[in-house]
Design a protein around this motif. Structure first.
Motif, PDB file in Angstrom:
ATOM      1  N   ILE A 389      86.345   9.304-118.828  1.00 39.48           N
ATOM      2  CA  ILE A 389      85.331   8.927-117.654  1.00 39.48           C
ATOM      3  C   ILE A 389      85.384   7.365-117.566  1.00 39.48           C
ATOM      4  O   ILE A 389      85.610   6.915-116.403  1.00 39.48           O
ATOM      5  N   ALA A 390      85.343   6.320-118.514  1.00 39.93           N
ATOM      6  CA  ALA A 390      85.555   5.198-118.417  1.00 39.93           C
ATOM      7  C   ALA A 390      86.835   4.873-117.570  1.00 39.93           C
ATOM      8  O   ALA A 390      86.689   3.966-116.782  1.00 39.93           O
ATOM      9  N   SER A 391      87.703   5.486-118.282  1.00 37.71           N
ATOM     10  CA  SER A 391      89.232   5.130-117.543  1.00 37.71           C
ATOM     11  C   SER A 391      89.415   5.515-116.242  1.00 37.71           C
ATOM     12  O   SER A 391      89.771   4.793-115.131  1.00 37.71           O
ATOM     13  N   LYS A 392      88.774   6.563-115.785  1.00 40.41           N
ATOM     14  CA  LYS A 392      88.736   7.051-114.482  1.00 40.41           C
ATOM     15  C   LYS A 392      87.909   6.135-113.412  1.00 40.41           C
ATOM     16  O   LYS A 392      88.102   5.742-112.320  1.00 40.41           O
ATOM     17  N   PHE A 393      86.817   5.551-114.112  1.00 43.29           N
ATOM     18  CA  PHE A 393      86.023   4.653-113.510  1.00 43.29           C
ATOM     19  C   PHE A 393      86.712   3.395-113.328  1.00 43.29           C
ATOM     20  O   PHE A 393      86.722   2.748-112.073  1.00 43.29           O
ATOM     21  N   PHE A 394      87.212   2.692-114.322  1.00 40.86           N
ATOM     22  CA  PHE A 394      87.735   1.626-114.137  1.00 40.86           C
ATOM     23  C   PHE A 394      89.232   1.715-113.114  1.00 40.86           C
ATOM     24  O   PHE A 394      89.427   0.859-112.404  1.00 40.86           O
ATOM     25  N   GLU A 395      89.773   2.726-113.398  1.00 39.87           N
ATOM     26  CA  GLU A 395      90.808   3.040-112.412  1.00 39.87           C
ATOM     27  C   GLU A 395      90.458   3.082-110.954  1.00 39.87           C
ATOM     28  O   GLU A 395      91.167   2.249-110.040  1.00 39.87           O
ATOM     29  N   ALA A 396      89.195   3.599-110.654  1.00 42.37           N
ATOM     30  CA  ALA A 396      88.773   3.530-109.317  1.00 42.37           C
ATOM     31  C   ALA A 396      88.710   2.164-108.848  1.00 42.37           C
ATOM     32  O   ALA A 396      88.932   1.638-107.551  1.00 42.37           O
ATOM     33  N   LEU A 397      87.984   1.321-109.652  1.00 45.74           N
ATOM     34  CA  LEU A 397      87.962  -0.187-109.368  1.00 45.74           C
ATOM     35  C   LEU A 397      89.022  -0.797-109.145  1.00 45.74           C
ATOM     36  O   LEU A 397      89.188  -1.520-108.067  1.00 45.74           O
ATOM     37  N   PHE A 398      90.036  -0.550-109.902  1.00 49.94           N
ATOM     38  CA  PHE A 398      91.338  -1.105-109.882  1.00 49.94           C
ATOM     39  C   PHE A 398      91.975  -0.792-108.507  1.00 49.94           C
ATOM     40  O   PHE A 398      92.763  -1.708-107.682  1.00 49.94           O
ATOM     41  N   GLU A 399      91.851   0.454-108.174  1.00 44.47           N
ATOM     42  CA  GLU A 399      92.413   1.003-107.008  1.00 44.47           C
ATOM     43  C   GLU A 399      91.993   0.204-105.731  1.00 44.47           C
ATOM     44  O   GLU A 399      92.506   0.124-104.569  1.00 44.47           O
ATOM     45  N   MET A 400      90.892  -0.267-105.846  1.00 51.51           N
ATOM     46  CA  MET A 400      90.241  -1.055-104.769  1.00 51.51           C
ATOM     47  C   MET A 400      90.407  -2.342-104.864  1.00 51.51           C
ATOM     48  O   MET A 400      89.911  -3.398-104.068  1.00 51.51           O
ATOM     49  N   GLY A 401      90.971  -2.956-106.144  1.00 50.31           N
ATOM     50  CA  GLY A 401      91.365  -4.319-106.217  1.00 50.31           C
ATOM     51  C   GLY A 401      90.036  -5.031-106.510  1.00 50.31           C
ATOM     52  O   GLY A 401      89.740  -6.354-106.220  1.00 50.31           O
TER      53      GLY A 401
END
Ligand code: ASP
Ligand code: MG
Length: 436
Positions: A389-401
């Protein structure tokens, strides 16, 4: 003693029971209506009908109301036009009038329908609070008066958000505090039901104004909704949820405009009889997403690295009743550290003043603050135990820069401090990514 049979059985001459009618047991209901639900005269009349329909079914009702519509905001604005720093005591005298208007008008509307009713202020209802103006806590409720009125067959209408301190001063419970009045009363009266009526269908898994695809939750646990409320989801006054949990009082949040079921808030224990609810609760890990845009970050730079420093700063803030969140102390190899934390924007001015005084006393370099931040959180039971869940959350933020400024976690939430300007878009993206 008269006891009410739970079922009546209609038997037709010697044959099997034709029909079994469950007759509802009369109960004591506490209902709370928010500002929008009593926003104008017509809406007050509608609330009166809803309240009296409970009486028609044989129940007893205590109603807690908020101020009409945006009345409290208007009163705050007026005060600030007169005095930029209005004294807290006078603010409470002023703000408590909003609820007093609502109780009287609702009582009149109910009386007009032919029912016995009485309105009571917080003090008249025996709601005793601490003496901290504008954010008093309910310390106890003397239910003598309310119970006497109920015994006389009256509907009791109580002003939410207000109470009285030991010195007899009017106090208020903090914005949104009517929820807490309702829950506290329900607990003190050992009510069978506590219903929070609002202008939406219940608790959503994200703010529907930001995330159009947000869904209403059928069930949610106290802890989850408490996190969502504290994290800015704006559903319920956090203190009301704490109290409900403490007294194990199930809460229902529902719309005053329709008859939909709303959201049931309670503790869900595996292996209990609430099988359907338990399965629902076990199915999902991420229950909701919350966004708090009402925060600011304060940083104190180059604080001497020695024992007692953090204690000194945070006890000074606590003494001023400033609520502090997301504390970070960076790891430093030199003899100094930077300490950062977030506060509610309403308390920023005071918090900066306390920090500056502290900074000067301990010889730190300087105090900085930033209002351009927001806290975005994912909430759900067991969330930290699941690394995905944490990794998915951080990935989502990364995807948006989007850069993460601070991360904090608890058993049931992960929060990131990010740029406020990007926060709403990020929320929408994360809602989609978690397929809520
Ligand atoms: N009227 C108060 C407010 O607007 C209390 C409440 O609505 O619960 O904050
Ligand atoms: Mg409210």
């Amino acid at each position: 003693m008269f006891s009410m049979p739970e079922f009546t059985v209609n038997q037709s001459e010697g044959s099997l029971p034709e029909r079994i009618n469950p007759v509802q047991k009369p109960v004591l209901v506490v209902q709370k209506y928010g500002g929008t639900s009593v926003g104008n005269v017509d809406k007050i009349k509608r609330v009166a009908k809803r309240v009296t329909s409970e009486i028609d079914e044989g129940h007893r009702v205590v109603v807690v109301v908020s101020a009409m519509g945006d009345r409290t905001d208007e009163l705050v604005a007026m005060a600030h036009q007169i005095n930029v720093h209005p004294p807290s005591r006078e603010m409470d005298v002023l703000l408590s009038t909003g609820e007093q208007v609502s109780i009287a008008l609702l009582a009149m509307a109910i009386q007009r329908l032919g029912y016995d009713v009485i309105s009571l202020t917080g003090a008249q209802s025996g709601i005793h609070t601490s003496d901290v103006h504008k954010k008093a806590r309910i310390e106890g409720i003397d239910t003598t008066r309310v119970e006497r009125e109920l015994k006389h067959g009256r509907i009791v209408i109580v002003a939410g958000f207000q109470g009285v301190d030991e010195a007899g001063e009017i106090t208020t419970l903090g914005r949104g505090g009517s929820d807490t009045s309702a829950v506290a009363l329900a607990a003190a009266l050992s009510a069978d039901k506590c219903e929070i009526y609002t202008d939406v269908d219940g608790v959503f898994n994200a703010d529907p104004r930001i995330v159009p695809k947000a869904k209403k939750l059928d069930y949610v646990s106290y802890q989850e909704v408490l996190e969502m409320a504290s994290l800015g989801a704006g559903v319920l006054h956090p203190r009301s949820v704490e109290l409900a949990e403490k007294y194990n009082l199930p809460l229902v949040v529902r719309s005053s405009y329709n008859d939909r079921k709303g959201t049931l808030i309670k503790n869900f224990k595996t292996g209990s009889n609430d099988l359907k609810e338990d399965i629902y609760m076990e199915k999902v890990l991420v229950r909701g997403i919350a966004l708090d845009e009402n925060i600011a970050k304060i940083s104190i730079l180059e604080v001497p690295d020695k024992p007692g420093i953090a204690f000194r700063l945070f006890s000074a803030l606590a003494k001023e009743n400033i609520h502090v969140d997301m504390i970070v102390q960076n790891v430093n190899r030199t003899a100094v550290n930077d300490i950062s934390f977030t506060v509610n924007v309403d308390e920023l001015q005071e918090a900066v003043a306390v920090s500056q005084k502290f900074s000067f006393e301990v010889g730190a370099q300087k105090v900085e603050f930033d209002q351009g931040v927001a806290k975005l959180s994912v909430v759900g039971t067991g969330i930290v135990a699941n690394a995905e869940i944490a990794s998915k959350f951080f990935e989502a933020l990364f995807e948006m820069g989007i850069n993460i400024l601070t991360i904090s976690t608890s058993e049931i939430k992960i929060s990131c401090l990010i740029d406020k300007a990007r926060a709403k878009d990020a929320m929408v993206h994360i809602h989609e990514k978690f397929e809520l």
